[in-house]
Design an enzyme around this catalytic site. Sequence first.
Site, PDB file in Angstrom:
ATOM      1  NE  ARG A  15      -2.022  -1.628   3.547  1.00 11.86           N
ATOM      2  CZ  ARG A  15      -2.428  -1.721   4.814  1.00 11.86           C
ATOM      3  NH1 ARG A  15      -3.620  -1.290   5.150  1.00 11.86           N
ATOM      4  NH2 ARG A  15      -1.637  -2.215   5.738  1.00 11.86           N
ATOM      5  CE  LYS A  75       1.740  -2.479   8.715  1.00  5.62           C
ATOM      6  NZ  LYS A  75       0.513  -3.074   9.290  1.00  5.62           N
ATOM      7  CE1 TYR A  94      -4.827   2.365  10.413  1.00  5.29           C
ATOM      8  CE2 TYR A  94      -3.789   1.712   8.369  1.00  5.29           C
ATOM      9  CZ  TYR A  94      -4.926   1.996   9.091  1.00  5.29           C
ATOM     10  OH  TYR A  94      -6.154   1.912   8.491  1.00  5.29           O
ATOM     11  CG  HIS A  96      -1.208  -0.739  15.309  1.00  3.82           C
ATOM     12  ND1 HIS A  96      -2.503  -0.827  15.778  1.00  3.82           N
ATOM     13  CD2 HIS A  96      -1.319  -0.653  13.960  1.00  3.82           C
ATOM     14  CE1 HIS A  96      -3.341  -0.819  14.761  1.00  3.82           C
ATOM     15  NE2 HIS A  96      -2.650  -0.703  13.644  1.00  3.82           N
ATOM     16  CD  GLU A 118      -2.578   3.197  15.497  1.00  2.00           C
ATOM     17  OE1 GLU A 118      -2.505   3.538  14.309  1.00  2.00           O
ATOM     18  OE2 GLU A 118      -1.604   3.178  16.258  1.00  2.00           O
ATOM     19  CG  ASP A 270      -6.441  -7.670  13.973  1.00  2.00           C
ATOM     20  OD1 ASP A 270      -7.418  -8.366  14.323  1.00  2.00           O
ATOM     21  OD2 ASP A 270      -6.553  -6.496  13.584  1.00  2.00           O
TER      22      ASP A 270
HETATM   23  N1  LIG Z   1      -7.107  -9.845   9.834  1.00  6.71           N
HETATM   24  C1  LIG Z   1      -7.172  -8.642   9.288  1.00  6.71           C
HETATM   25  O1  LIG Z   1      -6.512  -8.357   8.298  1.00  6.71           O
HETATM   26  C2  LIG Z   1      -8.091  -7.606   9.864  1.00  6.71           C
HETATM   27  C3  LIG Z   1      -8.404  -6.450   9.146  1.00  6.71           C
HETATM   28  C4  LIG Z   1      -9.316  -5.540   9.688  1.00  6.71           C
HETATM   29  C5  LIG Z   1      -9.867  -5.794  10.960  1.00  6.71           C
HETATM   30  N2  LIG Z   1      -9.511  -6.911  11.645  1.00  6.71           N
HETATM   31  C6  LIG Z   1     -10.065  -7.246  12.970  1.00  6.71           C
HETATM   32  O2  LIG Z   1     -11.387  -7.749  12.869  1.00  6.71           O
HETATM   33  C7  LIG Z   1     -12.017  -7.625  14.147  1.00  6.71           C
HETATM   34  C8  LIG Z   1     -13.409  -7.043  13.981  1.00  6.71           C
HETATM   35  O3  LIG Z   1     -13.298  -5.682  13.581  1.00  6.71           O
HETATM   36  P1  LIG Z   1     -14.571  -4.762  13.359  1.00  6.71           P
HETATM   37  O4  LIG Z   1     -14.086  -3.500  12.772  1.00  6.71           O
HETATM   38  O5  LIG Z   1     -15.650  -5.500  12.666  1.00  6.71           O
HETATM   39  O6  LIG Z   1     -15.033  -4.494  14.864  1.00  6.71           O
HETATM   40  P2  LIG Z   1     -16.430  -3.898  15.334  1.00  6.71           P
HETATM   41  O7  LIG Z   1     -16.202  -3.273  16.664  1.00  6.71           O
HETATM   42  O8  LIG Z   1     -17.078  -3.101  14.253  1.00  6.71           O
HETATM   43  O9  LIG Z   1     -17.342  -5.204  15.522  1.00  6.71           O
HETATM   44  C9  LIG Z   1     -17.101  -6.182  16.500  1.00  6.71           C
HETATM   45  C10 LIG Z   1     -18.439  -6.810  16.881  1.00  6.71           C
HETATM   46  O10 LIG Z   1     -18.164  -7.922  17.731  1.00  6.71           O
HETATM   47  C11 LIG Z   1     -19.280  -8.012  18.606  1.00  6.71           C
HETATM   48  N3  LIG Z   1     -19.015  -8.930  19.693  1.00  6.71           N
HETATM   49  C12 LIG Z   1     -18.308  -8.717  20.832  1.00  6.71           C
HETATM   50  N4  LIG Z   1     -18.350  -9.833  21.598  1.00  6.71           N
HETATM   51  C13 LIG Z   1     -19.083 -10.748  20.907  1.00  6.71           C
HETATM   52  C14 LIG Z   1     -19.506 -12.091  21.179  1.00  6.71           C
HETATM   53  N5  LIG Z   1     -19.180 -12.706  22.317  1.00  6.71           N
HETATM   54  N6  LIG Z   1     -20.240 -12.727  20.244  1.00  6.71           N
HETATM   55  C15 LIG Z   1     -20.585 -12.134  19.082  1.00  6.71           C
HETATM   56  N7  LIG Z   1     -20.244 -10.854  18.794  1.00  6.71           N
HETATM   57  C16 LIG Z   1     -19.510 -10.186  19.705  1.00  6.71           C
HETATM   58  C17 LIG Z   1     -19.497  -6.564  19.021  1.00  6.71           C
HETATM   59  O11 LIG Z   1     -20.768  -6.363  19.621  1.00  6.71           O
HETATM   60  C18 LIG Z   1     -19.353  -5.855  17.666  1.00  6.71           C
HETATM   61  O12 LIG Z   1     -20.612  -5.706  17.007  1.00  6.71           O
HETATM   62  C19 LIG Z   1     -11.057  -6.762  14.976  1.00  6.71           C
HETATM   63  O13 LIG Z   1     -10.292  -7.582  15.814  1.00  6.71           O
HETATM   64  C20 LIG Z   1     -10.186  -6.101  13.935  1.00  6.71           C
HETATM   65  O14 LIG Z   1      -8.937  -5.708  14.446  1.00  6.71           O
HETATM   66  C21 LIG Z   1      -8.631  -7.812  11.120  1.00  6.71           C
END
Ligand SMILES: NC(=O)c1ccc[n+]([C@@H]2O[C@H](COP(=O)([O-])OP(=O)(O)OC[C@H]3O[C@@H](n4cnc5c(N)ncnc54)[C@H](O)[C@@H]3O)[C@@H](O)[C@H]2O)c1
Length: 366
Positions: A15, A75, A94, A96, A118, A270
């Site tokens: 990126r 990054k 970012y 972190h 972030e 993550d």
């Molecule tokens: N792997 C990757 O490349 C990548 C990229 C972007 C985001 N992420 C990660 O994805 C995750 C989700 O991000 P997001 O932006 O959707 O977050 P978000 O805050 O928009 O959504 C998270 C949801 O999880 C729900 N939740 C909490 N506890 C729960 C449970 N016990 N059961 C069911 N639902 C529950 C919350 O109520 C919320 O609606 C984060 O950890 C983020 O860092 C990873």
Amino acid sequence: MIVGVPKEIKNNESRVGMTPAGVFELVKNNHTVYVQSGAGKGSGFFNQDYQQAGATILDTIGQVYAMSDMIVKVKEPIAEEYDLIQKGQIIFTYFHFASSEALTKAMIASKSICIAYETVEDEEGTLPLLTPMSEVAGRMAIQQGAKYLEKPVKGRGVLLGGVPGVAPGRVLVLGAGTVGIQAAKMAAGLGAHVTILDINMKRLRYVNDVMPSHVVTEFSSEFNIRKHIQTHDLIIGGVLLKGAKAPNLITRDMLKEMRPGTVIVDVAVDQGGCVETTKATTHEDPIYIIDDVVHYCVANMPGAVPYTSTVALTNVTLPYVLKLANAGWRSACNLDKSLAKGLNIVDGEVVYEEITEAFNWESVLA
Ligand SMILES: NC(=O)c1ccc[n+]([C@@H]2O[C@H](COP(=O)([O-])OP(=O)(O)OC[C@H]3O[C@@H](n4cnc5c(N)ncnc54)[C@H](O)[C@@H]3O)[C@@H](O)[C@H]2O)c1
């Protein structure tokens, strides 16, 4: 202001911090933009595109850092970049910080102004510069999941959309946040049956209102999860507890209750993942199999689609870049409280409490 856009040198990062469209806006506002040669290549933007938008191309990363008042990147700076950062220089990217004491100490020593994407936070408490990456990852989760459901890669051999006369695949989405809703939308678009679980009724009401009838909402509980993992082909982990490790909603023993070839895409990897058997993987080697269940746990999913990710990210960062360039960081942060939340380290001082807490340092905040 002079704005510099270096090439990302972190491993596997394609990126770039600014597109030619961003350069165009800055130049229109009478700023100078230096772009390192080849900085946008991985995202499909070439030197000539930047030049046409009004940027000057510089050969080396050293020149970009040495000649700019503000650096806009993606990054966190890596060790090779630490010494290039100048006193008083704005670094907008970012960071972190809580995950790297070495980076934090280096940025304190640099006496630069570190504004972290972030932690920019709007009035509703959402993180506008993180949202687009969750949107990318949520949509991509279905694309990847569909691929790994194929038999040659040890999946169940199920086509998510089914065909006439054959029931569609079943997708279980844990979490109805940004990742979960985007995943549900893509799966529904393919014709799959989708079950989406959350503990937040507001989110479930919203999903129920906006999604088609083959997306079914249910409250997230261990009972419901244990029931659904037995009948769903693809499981998406998209839960988040702000600032904490994701809860283990799927424990090791539950894998045995799944059918062989079930695929788990744990996007929450993550934050430690919401599956007990999750361990981070890379795009080079994205999956592993435990108890016949395919695990896809890539921690930087958006990195695989740098064009989309770069444009999605810069769409939301550019308004802040313009504010910083037009007003300078002090006035811009005074005028915009969301942007002020992005201030992490200022002139050698940590100004974001969570960083000092992460390292058990005594707070230096007033
Ligand atoms: N792997 C990757 O490349 C990548 C990229 C972007 C985001 N992420 C990660 O994805 C995750 C989700 O991000 P997001 O932006 O959707 O977050 P978000 O805050 O928009 O959504 C998270 C949801 O999880 C729900 N939740 C909490 N506890 C729960 C449970 N016990 N059961 C069911 N639902 C529950 C919350 O109520 C919320 O609606 C984060 O950890 C983020 O860092 C990873």
